[in-house]
Enzyme design. Structure first.
Site, mmCIF file in Angstrom:
data_model
loop_
_atom_site.group_PDB
_atom_site.id
_atom_site.type_symbol
_atom_site.label_atom_id
_atom_site.label_comp_id
_atom_site.label_asym_id
_atom_site.label_seq_id
_atom_site.Cartn_x
_atom_site.Cartn_y
_atom_site.Cartn_z
ATOM 1 N N ARG A 147 106.622 41.901 -18.956
ATOM 2 C CA ARG A 147 107.448 40.983 -18.174
ATOM 3 C C ARG A 147 108.575 40.496 -19.059
ATOM 4 O O ARG A 147 108.345 40.158 -20.230
ATOM 5 C CB ARG A 147 106.600 39.788 -17.700
ATOM 6 C CG ARG A 147 107.341 38.860 -16.756
ATOM 7 C CD ARG A 147 106.502 37.660 -16.369
ATOM 8 N NE ARG A 147 106.740 36.530 -17.266
ATOM 9 C CZ ARG A 147 106.493 35.246 -16.955
ATOM 10 N NH1 ARG A 147 105.984 34.949 -15.764
ATOM 11 N NH2 ARG A 147 106.721 34.284 -17.804
ATOM 12 N N TYR A 159 111.890 27.441 -17.922
ATOM 13 C CA TYR A 159 110.472 27.777 -17.994
ATOM 14 C C TYR A 159 110.282 29.267 -18.283
ATOM 15 O O TYR A 159 110.950 30.110 -17.691
ATOM 16 C CB TYR A 159 109.790 27.440 -16.665
ATOM 17 C CG TYR A 159 108.329 27.765 -16.671
ATOM 18 C CD1 TYR A 159 107.430 26.929 -17.326
ATOM 19 C CD2 TYR A 159 107.847 28.911 -16.067
ATOM 20 C CE1 TYR A 159 106.087 27.225 -17.360
ATOM 21 C CE2 TYR A 159 106.507 29.213 -16.092
ATOM 22 C CZ TYR A 159 105.634 28.361 -16.743
ATOM 23 O OH TYR A 159 104.303 28.671 -16.774
ATOM 24 N N ASP A 220 109.765 37.464 -13.213
ATOM 25 C CA ASP A 220 109.276 36.368 -12.376
ATOM 26 C C ASP A 220 110.450 35.467 -11.977
ATOM 27 O O ASP A 220 111.089 34.862 -12.848
ATOM 28 C CB ASP A 220 108.237 35.558 -13.171
ATOM 29 C CG ASP A 220 107.510 34.531 -12.325
ATOM 30 O OD1 ASP A 220 107.932 34.298 -11.175
ATOM 31 O OD2 ASP A 220 106.514 33.964 -12.816
ATOM 32 N N HIS A 222 110.084 32.819 -10.106
ATOM 33 C CA HIS A 222 109.515 31.467 -10.121
ATOM 34 C C HIS A 222 109.925 30.612 -8.934
ATOM 35 O O HIS A 222 110.195 29.412 -9.096
ATOM 36 C CB HIS A 222 109.815 30.767 -11.448
ATOM 37 C CG HIS A 222 108.569 30.282 -12.095
ATOM 38 N ND1 HIS A 222 108.100 29.009 -11.954
ATOM 39 C CD2 HIS A 222 107.649 30.942 -12.822
ATOM 40 C CE1 HIS A 222 106.957 28.891 -12.593
ATOM 41 N NE2 HIS A 222 106.665 30.053 -13.116
ATOM 42 N N GLU A 246 108.533 39.077 -9.062
ATOM 43 C CA GLU A 246 107.504 38.105 -8.672
ATOM 44 C C GLU A 246 108.142 36.825 -8.142
ATOM 45 O O GLU A 246 109.146 36.361 -8.690
ATOM 46 C CB GLU A 246 106.668 37.811 -9.919
ATOM 47 C CG GLU A 246 105.631 36.732 -9.761
ATOM 48 C CD GLU A 246 104.933 36.459 -11.094
ATOM 49 O OE1 GLU A 246 105.077 37.278 -12.028
ATOM 50 O OE2 GLU A 246 104.271 35.428 -11.191
ATOM 51 N N GLU A 272 100.442 33.478 -6.626
ATOM 52 C CA GLU A 272 99.661 32.770 -7.651
ATOM 53 C C GLU A 272 99.364 31.325 -7.266
ATOM 54 O O GLU A 272 98.456 30.725 -7.832
ATOM 55 C CB GLU A 272 100.353 32.836 -9.012
ATOM 56 C CG GLU A 272 101.641 32.063 -9.101
ATOM 57 C CD GLU A 272 102.324 32.255 -10.455
ATOM 58 O OE1 GLU A 272 102.546 33.414 -10.824
ATOM 59 O OE2 GLU A 272 102.632 31.260 -11.113
ATOM 60 N N ARG A 293 99.055 38.196 -6.181
ATOM 61 C CA ARG A 293 99.121 37.520 -7.486
ATOM 62 C C ARG A 293 98.026 36.474 -7.723
ATOM 63 O O ARG A 293 98.028 35.798 -8.750
ATOM 64 C CB ARG A 293 100.495 36.839 -7.620
ATOM 65 C CG ARG A 293 101.600 37.787 -7.983
ATOM 66 C CD ARG A 293 101.479 38.266 -9.417
ATOM 67 N NE ARG A 293 101.824 37.209 -10.358
ATOM 68 C CZ ARG A 293 101.247 37.069 -11.553
ATOM 69 N NH1 ARG A 293 100.291 37.874 -11.931
ATOM 70 N NH2 ARG A 293 101.630 36.101 -12.369
ATOM 71 N N GLU A 349 97.812 40.559 -15.436
ATOM 72 C CA GLU A 349 98.591 39.728 -16.362
ATOM 73 C C GLU A 349 97.674 39.286 -17.507
ATOM 74 O O GLU A 349 96.538 38.881 -17.282
ATOM 75 C CB GLU A 349 99.135 38.498 -15.628
ATOM 76 C CG GLU A 349 100.013 37.611 -16.487
ATOM 77 C CD GLU A 349 100.562 36.420 -15.700
ATOM 78 O OE1 GLU A 349 99.921 36.002 -14.715
ATOM 79 O OE2 GLU A 349 101.635 35.913 -16.067
ATOM 80 N N TRP A 412 110.862 24.978 -10.292
ATOM 81 C CA TRP A 412 111.066 25.243 -11.707
ATOM 82 C C TRP A 412 110.549 26.626 -12.083
ATOM 83 O O TRP A 412 110.644 27.042 -13.193
ATOM 84 C CB TRP A 412 110.387 24.169 -12.577
ATOM 85 C CG TRP A 412 108.941 23.990 -12.268
ATOM 86 C CD1 TRP A 412 108.390 23.170 -11.315
ATOM 87 C CD2 TRP A 412 107.854 24.647 -12.884
ATOM 88 N NE1 TRP A 412 107.037 23.285 -11.329
ATOM 89 C CE2 TRP A 412 106.676 24.182 -12.275
ATOM 90 C CE3 TRP A 412 107.760 25.590 -13.912
ATOM 91 C CZ2 TRP A 412 105.397 24.638 -12.650
ATOM 92 C CZ3 TRP A 412 106.485 26.036 -14.291
ATOM 93 C CH2 TRP A 412 105.326 25.569 -13.661
#
Ligand SMILES: [Mg+2]
Length: 412
Positions: A147, A159, A220, A222, A246, A272, A293, A349, A412
């Site tokens: 990643r 982040y 990602d 996010h 992602e 996730e 995820r 992951e 974030w």
């Protein structure tokens, strides 16, 4: 096989972990991960006050029945606190069943469907040289899939960029590997979606030029983009052949992903922060994602995740289980056993825990040449050293949050 002890153990070796430890009347011990990053004590209270008393005297062999009892019996369904608590019970009961049977949990789930689990690590950097170094360091550690997260010109802190730790002046903060910061309040970061959307394709172009076409690359988003911005992001990254993109947009608005699909063939991974198979119903049935995820820890445990993945298999959707360091070694082991057994495993992951965490949680999994394996110890293969855990009391810690330039709170 009657449960006669249910303990909730909180420890903070490198970060906070919540573990449920069940002991049967014949002395078999099973453990389950109930860690909910930044809201740990809510799950502790849920388990201690409302679940542990129900477990005492119950038959430890009735895993499905216990799951249904805790889910349906409470009346209040779903949500991260409830589902993390149920997950911990479920994992602990699978651990007990494996130990009683003398088999690793993956054997009880049908046996191995593969030799090992391809895993990806987290490379990051503020600028290209740092990103390249981070990718090379991961390759040296054995990662075959990576990643990539990048800084954005003009933004101070984002982040997922590990090297920001240097800017804090606090060497003990290992940002990204331990993204939660200890303290009474979360740290504020900044964000600018337009700047990010301009910058990100240039980074992936450079990474592809440096590392070639074969290396599987992940990214990602996010949850930061609107549906249209997410479509633009997926389209702009298409030339760089991502393994997945992602969380390109917050997936509470699931039909938003139709727009992304209409514009791009970049594979999408989401989930996730989902807790149940019902959260996935629309995006799986409409084939709006390619990878699930969820973490076993946050989605009701092995029993529920097996159902979710069997449902996903009908649509050729694969697993990409969440594996940050706030999923404890117990939760990671549960993911590995499930991933080894199901046919539609995709990738795992793998962020690697710190040394103190590994001393608290003794593990038997193996890692090498890009692949994980949960090992062949009966149960989940993880032992909690209670004395070692006791050295590290809970400390308040929060994930960061974002504000835009005008002060608006953003994803974030
Ligand atoms: Mg993520």
């Amino acid at each position: 096989m009657i449960i006669d002890k249910a303990e909730v153990i909180v420890t903070s070796p490198d970060r906070n972990f919540v573990t449920l430890r069940l002991t049967t009347d014949d002395g078999v011990v099973g453990i389950g991960d109930a860690t909910l990053n930044g809201r740990e004590l809510a799950v502790v209270a849920y388990l201690k006050e409302h679940v542990a008393p129900l477990l005492l005297g119950a038959d430890a062999s009735r895993i499905e029945d216990m799951w249904q009892f805790l889910y349906r019996g409470a009346y209040w369904r779903r949500g991260p606190v409830t589902m993390a608590a149920i997950a911990a019970v479920d994992m602990a009961l699978w651990d007990i069943k494996g130990k009683a049977a003398g088999m690793p949990v993956y054997q009880l789930l049908g046996g191995a469907s593969r030799d090992g689990l391809m895993a990806y690590g987290h490379a990051s950097g503020k600028e290209l040289p740092e990103i390249f170094d981070s990718i090379r360091a991961h390759q040296e550690k054995g990662f075959k899939s990576i990643r990539v997260q990048t800084g954005v010109p003009g933004l101070k802190a984002i982040y997922g960029i590990a090297s920001q730790a240097a800017d804090t002046g606090d060497a003990s903060v290992r940002y990204d590997h331990e993204p939660a910061r200890r303290g009474a309040k979360p740290t504020q970061e900044d964000w600018d979606t337009r700047a990010y959307l301009r910058h990100i394709p240039t980074v992936f172009e450079a990474v592809r030029n440096e590392f070639g076409p074969e290396l599987p690359l992940l990214h990602d988003g996010h949850h930061r983009m609107t549906p249209l911005q997410a479509a633009k992001l997926a389209t702009s990254l298409e030339p760089y052949d991502l393994f997945w993109l992602e969380d390109c947009t917050p997936a509470e608005n699931q039909e938003a992903l139709r727009l992304v699909r209409q514009h791009s063939t970049t594979p999408l991974a989401i989930g996730e922060i989902f807790n149940t198979v019902w959260d996935y119903k629309q995006i799986i049935q409409e084939q709006l994602i390619d990878y699930v995820r969820s973490a076993v820890t946050h989605t009701g445990g092995i029993s529920h995740m097996k159902k979710l993945m069997d449902f996903a298999a009908l649509y050729q959707i694969k697993s990409g289980f969440h594996g940050p360091t706030d999923v404890s070694p117990v939760g990671m082991a549960a993911a590995m056993h499930l991933g080894l057994a199901i046919h539609n495993f995709g990738i795992q992951e793998y962020m690697q825990h710190g040394e103190r965490t590994n001393q608290v949680f003794r593990q038997t999994f193996t890692w090498g040449d890009g692949y994980l394996h949960p090992g062949d110890e009966p149960g989940l293969g993880v032992t909690l050293d209670v004395d070692e855990a006791g050295k590290y009391p809970y400390e308040q810690a929060y994930l960061p949050f974002n504000r835009l330039a005008d002060g608006t709170v953003h994803d974030w």
